[in-house]
Motif scaffolding. Structure first.
Motif, PDB file in Angstrom:
ATOM      1  N   ALA A   1      39.718 -31.917  18.429  1.00  0.00           N
ATOM      2  CA  ALA A   1      39.835 -32.903  17.395  1.00  0.00           C
ATOM      3  C   ALA A   1      40.136 -34.448  17.983  1.00  0.00           C
ATOM      4  N   GLN A   2      41.018 -34.199  18.765  1.00  0.00           N
ATOM      5  CA  GLN A   2      41.416 -35.766  19.214  1.00  0.00           C
ATOM      6  C   GLN A   2      40.217 -36.301  20.174  1.00  0.00           C
ATOM      7  N   GLU A   3      39.580 -35.436  20.949  1.00  0.00           N
ATOM      8  CA  GLU A   3      38.574 -36.050  21.757  1.00  0.00           C
ATOM      9  C   GLU A   3      37.289 -36.527  20.639  1.00  0.00           C
ATOM     10  N   ALA A   4      37.285 -35.952  19.599  1.00  0.00           N
ATOM     11  CA  ALA A   4      36.032 -36.191  18.923  1.00  0.00           C
ATOM     12  C   ALA A   4      36.183 -37.434  18.203  1.00  0.00           C
ATOM     13  N   TRP A   5      37.474 -37.536  17.516  1.00  0.00           N
ATOM     14  CA  TRP A   5      37.903 -38.639  16.831  1.00  0.00           C
ATOM     15  C   TRP A   5      38.169 -40.016  17.703  1.00  0.00           C
ATOM     16  N   VAL A   6      38.435 -39.863  19.066  1.00  0.00           N
ATOM     17  CA  VAL A   6      38.515 -41.096  19.671  1.00  0.00           C
ATOM     18  C   VAL A   6      36.997 -41.523  20.124  1.00  0.00           C
ATOM     19  N   LYS A   7      35.947 -40.583  20.424  1.00  0.00           N
ATOM     20  CA  LYS A   7      34.698 -41.011  20.715  1.00  0.00           C
ATOM     21  C   LYS A   7      34.127 -41.386  19.250  1.00  0.00           C
ATOM     22  N   ALA A   8      34.392 -40.880  18.280  1.00  0.00           N
ATOM     23  CA  ALA A   8      33.692 -41.419  16.738  1.00  0.00           C
ATOM     24  C   ALA A   8      34.345 -42.927  16.534  1.00  0.00           C
ATOM     25  N   LEU A   9      35.470 -43.171  16.748  1.00  0.00           N
ATOM     26  CA  LEU A   9      36.179 -44.447  16.447  1.00  0.00           C
ATOM     27  C   LEU A   9      35.409 -45.378  17.412  1.00  0.00           C
ATOM     28  N   SER A  10      35.632 -45.179  18.838  1.00  0.00           N
ATOM     29  CA  SER A  10      35.201 -45.866  19.836  1.00  0.00           C
ATOM     30  C   SER A  10      33.757 -46.447  19.380  1.00  0.00           C
ATOM     31  N   ARG A  11      32.841 -45.417  18.956  1.00  0.00           N
ATOM     32  CA  ARG A  11      31.432 -45.872  18.780  1.00  0.00           C
ATOM     33  C   ARG A  11      31.136 -46.328  17.346  1.00  0.00           C
TER      34      ARG A  11
END
Length: 259
Positions: free
Chosen positions: A108-118
């Protein structure tokens, strides 16, 4: 930035699809001093475009906060509570503290970081420029490929004027040794040793075709001389029969003319 709270709340609760949703734990946000101690507050977050909304629960009807994801970076961080998969939203503006969040697990941490960065328009602008560059390169490559293909086709289809004085041409068409459609050179085994080409060709169209590997029934060739000899064979036989009959009829005519 001035926002119309009613319009923002309506957009947050509308049926428009969200880019990412999930529970996160928060310890403060931009303009809010961080809380270094405590377990933080668990809220339901909804990402729509470049807007990150937080709600008290999944069924919440009013957003608690709003983060506009422009001019910021998303990076991993350390949470006040151990064993928390935290990340921070940091802004370049002076005096603005980072927004510290934590997910329930590494996925979930990796998914959130990717989504927020894009999510920012700046990132989308870079993606559009990169896609435009790739499209431009692809169009140039396709144009060069079509141009080269067209040059090859035109060079192959360019007519060549026949040389009337060339000994290898007959009736304006090139005559190969084996008179085959592909124009291959005659194999040495197709002609007996010690015989010239003229003597070999004078043996008749049937022997000529058999010696060259072609069918005597239907010659598979586009050479005019071979077709001429083949279809003229029947005429030659008829002419020889006519000559023989004419020679046999001459004595009978002489006997009838005698007194």
């Amino acid at each position: 930035m001035k926002l119309n709270e009613r319009s923002v709340a309506h957009y947050a609760l509308s049926d428009s699809p969200a880019d990412h949703t999930g529970f996160l734990r928060t310890w403060g946000g931009p303009g809010t001093p961080p809380t270094p101690s405590g377990t933080g507050r668990r809220c339901w977050f909804v990402l729509k475009g470049n807007l990150l909304f937080s709600f008290e629960s999944r069924e919440g009807r009013a957003p608690l906060s709003l983060v506009v994801l422009e001019g910021c970076t998303v990076e991993l961080a350390e949470a006040p509570v151990p064993e928390e998969f935290a990340f921070a939203i940091r802004f370049d503006a002076p005096g603005v503290r980072p927004h510290l969040l934590a997910a329930d697990g590494p996925a979930a941490q990796e998914a959130w970081v990717k989504a927020l960065s894009r999510a920012s328009f700046g990132y989308m602008r870079l993606v559009v420029r990169e896609l435009e560059s790739q499209l431009r390169d692809a169009r140039q490559s396709l144009a060069l490929h079509r141009h080269s293909s067209w040059r090859v086709v035109t060079s192959r289809c360019k007519p060549q004027a026949p040389d009337r004085w060339s000994p290898g041409l007959e009736n304006g068409h090139s005559r190969s040794r084996d008179c085959s459609p592909t124009g291959l050179v005659e194999e040495p085994s197709s002609r007996p040793a010690g015989r010239g080409l003229a003597e070999w060709e004078l043996q008749g169209p049937a022997n000529l075709l058999l010696g060259r590997g072609q069918s005597p029934v239907s010659p598979e060739t586009s050479c005019f001389s071979t077709l001429h000899d083949w279809y003229g064979q029947e005429i030659m036989e008829l002419r020889q029969g006519w000559l023989q009959r004419a020679r046999g009829a001459q004595p009978e005519c002489e006997e009838q003319n005698r007194p």
